[in-house]
Design a protein around this motif. Sequence first.
Motif, PDB file in Angstrom:
ATOM      1  N   ASP A   1       6.179  -1.503   6.547  1.00 36.45           N
ATOM      2  CA  ASP A   1       6.248  -1.630   5.086  1.00 36.45           C
ATOM      3  C   ASP A   1       6.377  -0.260   4.421  1.00 36.45           C
ATOM      4  O   ASP A   1       6.137   0.782   5.048  1.00 36.45           O
ATOM      5  CB  ASP A   1       4.974  -2.329   4.563  1.00 36.45           C
ATOM      6  N   PHE A   2       6.724  -0.266   3.152  1.00 33.50           N
ATOM      7  CA  PHE A   2       6.733   0.968   2.371  1.00 33.50           C
ATOM      8  C   PHE A   2       5.300   1.524   2.357  1.00 33.50           C
ATOM      9  O   PHE A   2       4.343   0.751   2.268  1.00 33.50           O
ATOM     10  CB  PHE A   2       7.204   0.655   0.940  1.00 33.50           C
ATOM     11  N   PRO A   3       5.149   2.852   2.446  1.00 32.35           N
ATOM     12  CA  PRO A   3       3.793   3.414   2.588  1.00 32.35           C
ATOM     13  C   PRO A   3       2.856   3.134   1.404  1.00 32.35           C
ATOM     14  O   PRO A   3       1.635   3.323   1.547  1.00 32.35           O
ATOM     15  CB  PRO A   3       4.038   4.917   2.757  1.00 32.35           C
ATOM     16  N   ALA A   4       3.403   2.656   0.296  1.00 28.87           N
ATOM     17  CA  ALA A   4       2.513   2.265  -0.813  1.00 28.87           C
ATOM     18  C   ALA A   4       1.551   1.165  -0.377  1.00 28.87           C
ATOM     19  O   ALA A   4       0.469   1.010  -0.946  1.00 28.87           O
ATOM     20  CB  ALA A   4       3.343   1.784  -2.014  1.00 28.87           C
ATOM     21  N   ASN A   5       1.946   0.418   0.671  1.00 23.91           N
ATOM     22  CA  ASN A   5       1.092  -0.642   1.215  1.00 23.91           C
ATOM     23  C   ASN A   5       0.316  -0.166   2.458  1.00 23.91           C
ATOM     24  O   ASN A   5      -0.226  -0.978   3.191  1.00 23.91           O
ATOM     25  CB  ASN A   5       1.930  -1.885   1.551  1.00 23.91           C
TER      26      ASN A   5
ATOM     27  N   VAL B   1       0.546  -9.382  -2.548  1.00 24.27           N
ATOM     28  CA  VAL B   1       2.007  -9.287  -2.472  1.00 24.27           C
ATOM     29  C   VAL B   1       2.531  -8.164  -3.366  1.00 24.27           C
ATOM     30  O   VAL B   1       2.283  -8.143  -4.572  1.00 24.27           O
ATOM     31  CB  VAL B   1       2.655 -10.633  -2.894  1.00 24.27           C
ATOM     32  N   ASP B   2       3.249  -7.238  -2.748  1.00 23.70           N
ATOM     33  CA  ASP B   2       3.969  -6.211  -3.492  1.00 23.70           C
ATOM     34  C   ASP B   2       5.346  -6.794  -3.798  1.00 23.70           C
ATOM     35  O   ASP B   2       6.175  -6.947  -2.893  1.00 23.70           O
ATOM     36  CB  ASP B   2       4.068  -4.946  -2.635  1.00 23.70           C
ATOM     37  N   ALA B   3       5.571  -7.099  -5.076  1.00 20.89           N
ATOM     38  CA  ALA B   3       6.806  -7.799  -5.462  1.00 20.89           C
ATOM     39  C   ALA B   3       7.840  -6.869  -6.074  1.00 20.89           C
ATOM     40  O   ALA B   3       8.816  -7.332  -6.668  1.00 20.89           O
ATOM     41  CB  ALA B   3       6.467  -8.921  -6.436  1.00 20.89           C
TER      42      ALA B   3
HETATM   43  C1  LIG Z   1       8.029  -1.937  -1.457  1.00 20.88           C
HETATM   44  C2  LIG Z   1       7.669  -0.801  -2.366  1.00 20.88           C
HETATM   45  N1  LIG Z   1       6.431  -0.737  -2.875  1.00 20.88           N
HETATM   46  C3  LIG Z   1       6.079   0.256  -3.707  1.00 20.88           C
HETATM   47  C4  LIG Z   1       6.962   1.252  -4.065  1.00 20.88           C
HETATM   48  C5  LIG Z   1       6.467   2.314  -4.976  1.00 20.88           C
HETATM   49  O1  LIG Z   1       6.181   1.739  -6.220  1.00 20.88           O
HETATM   50  P1  LIG Z   1       5.361   2.453  -7.369  1.00 20.88           P
HETATM   51  O2  LIG Z   1       6.002   3.811  -7.561  1.00 20.88           O
HETATM   52  O3  LIG Z   1       5.539   1.561  -8.549  1.00 20.88           O
HETATM   53  O4  LIG Z   1       3.957   2.567  -6.931  1.00 20.88           O
HETATM   54  C6  LIG Z   1       8.279   1.215  -3.568  1.00 20.88           C
HETATM   55  C7  LIG Z   1       9.325   2.186  -3.886  1.00 20.88           C
HETATM   56  O5  LIG Z   1       9.228   3.225  -4.439  1.00 20.88           O
HETATM   57  C8  LIG Z   1       8.635   0.160  -2.697  1.00 20.88           C
HETATM   58  O6  LIG Z   1       9.867   0.063  -2.204  1.00 20.88           O
END
Ligand SMILES: Cc1ncc(COP(=O)(O)O)c(C=O)c1O
Length: 370
Positions: free
Chosen positions: A100-104, A176-178
């Motif tokens: 997943d994207f590291p935000a998760n 869920v990250d939408a």
């Molecule tokens: C799946 C996903 N989640 C989160 C983010 C980051 O979001 P935010 O900057 O709103 O925290 C991104 C891309 O930048 C992403 O692709």
Amino acid sequence: MLTSYAAHFDTPAGYLDFARFGPPSRDAVAATARAMEESAGADHTTVDTLMGAEGVARDTAARLAGTDARHTVLLPNASTGLFHAALGIRDGVVLAPRTDFPANHYPWRRTAGLGRATPRWLDPAPGGGVTPDLVRAALTDDVVAVSVSAVDFRTGFRADLAALREAIGPDRLLIVDAIQAFGVAVMPWDAADVLVAGGQKWLRAGWATGFATLSDRALESLEPVLTGWTGVEDVGLFDGTEHPPAPDARRWSITNLSPVTAASFAAALDLVERHTVAAIEAAIAARIAELTDVVREYGGHVLSPTDPARRAGILSFTMPDHDPSLVAKSLHAEGVTPTVRTDSLRLSPHASTPPEASDRVAAALSSLRN
Ligand SMILES: Cc1ncc(COP(=O)(O)O)c(C=O)c1O
């Protein structure tokens, strides 16, 4: 292309990087400028009036998510919502995809460091995503939540949220990250306990916009660890005592957001609601199908799911024998904006993307043969 929707934008035809950033509409730009101008001439009514945009944006986000204002809170981005969710879980294991994207990832690493929830990483099959089978195989009694992207940022894999809900049962949380789906994919958002999205990509609201929705289960079970002064009862009463967290989703408020970005968010959400997610989704699907054909025609290797039911607005691919940076050069020369990674390229069109974009990609890929 959804012509009536496209009429609101000045985005160049070859812009195919909505999964990174969605250029805002003229409406959103005008709303931002208007709010900023009004703030420059502020009188005793201005701040309260400008803050009215927050209620409008929150209500529209709630309607689009199939919930109400009590279960919805505006946030500055998706990550803030994921941190609220992560810190709200006292202990236990949370399943999240390693891909997943590291935000998760970081919220769970931080909670593990604090001795609270710990992540257990799921490894989806290449080109795939988090399936109910993958989750079921990892479920143990100590699993308290599953945290996934509705649409995978890398492959465009569209999670089956209803099936994931069923797989984890009613007592675990589905987070869920939408951000790669909301406003452009019709999905059963009510399957999620926590839904977060930033408005800077597919919603085309500009940076520093976003929201979360919380189910009743999430409101009951998540500790409001990050509640700030604007997230409590009697917000305007500065009496030096500790106020209890708001009973609703407002408990995720840390402080006031910008009413200027809220004005942009309200305008962007309004555009989605008026044109409908279903129509936007259909227009994107048509362009993705066309771009997939083009990539294949010129020998590209598609990394995204081929099943239209399991994909959304993201097409990832490689061109065998060509470094992605060189492919990017040809695309740039044709006025195409892709996402360029060291191992692949990603094309993400929107409902405003004209068929001409596919011709430009075809011209770029055909030039690689010369
Ligand atoms: C799946 C996903 N989640 C989160 C983010 C980051 O979001 P935010 O900057 O709103 O925290 C991104 C891309 O930048 C992403 O692709």
